[in-house]
Design an enzyme around this catalytic site. Structure first.
Site, short mmCIF file in Angstrom:
data_model
loop_
_atom_site.label_atom_id
_atom_site.label_comp_id
_atom_site.label_asym_id
_atom_site.label_seq_id
_atom_site.Cartn_x
_atom_site.Cartn_y
_atom_site.Cartn_z
N PHE A 271 0.83 -1.20 0.00
CA PHE A 271 0.00 0.00 0.00
C PHE A 271 0.88 1.26 0.00
CE2 PHE A 271 -2.62 3.08 2.59
CZ PHE A 271 -3.57 3.32 1.60
N SER B 251 4.11 -6.66 2.67
CA SER B 251 3.17 -5.81 3.41
C SER B 251 1.73 -6.05 2.97
CB SER B 251 3.60 -4.34 3.25
OG SER B 251 2.98 -3.53 4.21
N MET B 252 1.01 -5.00 2.50
CA MET B 252 -0.35 -5.23 2.03
C MET B 252 -0.38 -6.18 0.84
SD MET B 252 -3.11 -2.76 0.18
CE MET B 252 -2.24 -3.03 -1.37
N ASP C 287 10.57 -3.68 12.63
CA ASP C 287 9.69 -3.20 11.56
C ASP C 287 8.89 -2.05 12.12
OD1 ASP C 287 7.62 -2.80 9.69
OD2 ASP C 287 7.55 -4.92 9.15
N HIS D 270 11.17 -2.69 7.47
CA HIS D 270 9.96 -3.16 6.80
C HIS D 270 10.18 -3.54 5.33
CE1 HIS D 270 5.74 -3.74 6.03
NE2 HIS D 270 5.76 -2.84 5.07
#
Length: 256
Positions: free
Chosen positions: A25, A93-94, A194, A224
């Protein structure tokens, strides 16, 4: 609309083993390009699409939602499945949430899933405010380039459009409800530090899926965006081993 540097989608025609990569995202394909290029160098067929609303300016993301992002990766999966004998999913991530939903819904079309710092929850306090706040404030400061490596830079938005954030929150809730439907082999690589996604997200994923083949690794030297960080090479090597093991198993099972 001009794309940000490095935000272009990436594709490579290779073997009958395909890999679909999903970026995060407010990010772009740039964050996963080294991963994608590494897989392509191994001779695999690779697709790394640009999700709608990403890679240009944050105002464009404001006009999209999770359904648009999911439709894009779902379409890419269908196309890879048409050309390849096996398809593996990778996500950051997303992008990990999108990959998990594909795995839950597409079943046998997915041979395995490799995730880096998957996100499946939304910060509770911020989540409570979003339903109203998104109508009052168009955006909020974002967090990109969470990278420990000196000089590391992620191409993405420094503002988070709140309508899109609200849609992301809905996606995460949906994915959490569908995790028990994920049965494919799973590789998860989580950064010890993260600043974007809490470690409990990985715990939730690993404890909720129905997969019996689950491997988890902790990345000690990256933040991250680990795919652009100190542990990037380890991510590539672990993904190679994961795909090779499963592809070899299928070949032996099929007797070919």
């Amino acid at each position: 609309m001009l794309l940000l540097p490095g935000a272009e989608p990436f594709t490579h025609e290779g073997s009958a083993i395909g890999v679909l990569l999903c970026h995060g995202f407010t990010g772009s394909p740039q964050s996963l390009r080294p991963w994608a290029e590494h897989l392509a160098a191994q001779g695999l067929t690779v697709s790394l699409p640009l999700l709608p609303g990403h890679g240009t300016r944050w105002q464009d993301l404001q006009r999209t939602g999770w359904q648009d992002w999911y439709a894009t990766v779902d379409r890419e999966l269908r196309e890879l499945s048409r050309r390849c004998d096996q398809v593996f999913l990778c996500g950051l991530s997303m992008g990990g949430a999108l990959a998990l939903r594909l795995a839950a819904r597409r079943g046998a079309a997915v041979s395995g899933v490799a995730l880096v710092n998957p996100a499946v929850t939304f910060p509770r306090f911020k989540g409570y405010a979003l339903p109203l706040l998104r109508f009052l404030v168009p955006s909020a400061p974002g967090l990109i380039s969470d990278i420990a490596k000196g000089g590391g830079r992620e191409t993405g938005y420094e503002r988070v459009p709140l309508h899109a954030a609200y849609s992301t929150r809905a996606l995460f809730a949906l994915v959490r409800s569908e995790l028990p439907q994920v049965t494919q082999p799973l590789l998860v690589l989580r950064s010890r530090v993260d600043h974007v996604v809490p470690p409990t997200d990985t715990v939730l994923v690993v404890s909720s899926v129905s997969s019996t083949d689950v491997t988890e690794h902790v990345l000690e030297s990256s933040y991250h965006v680990a795919t652009l960080d100190h542990d990037a090479e380890r991510i590539f090597q672990e993904t190679d081993a994961f795909i090779t093991r499963l592809a070899t198993r299928k070949t032996a099972r099929d007797g070919t």
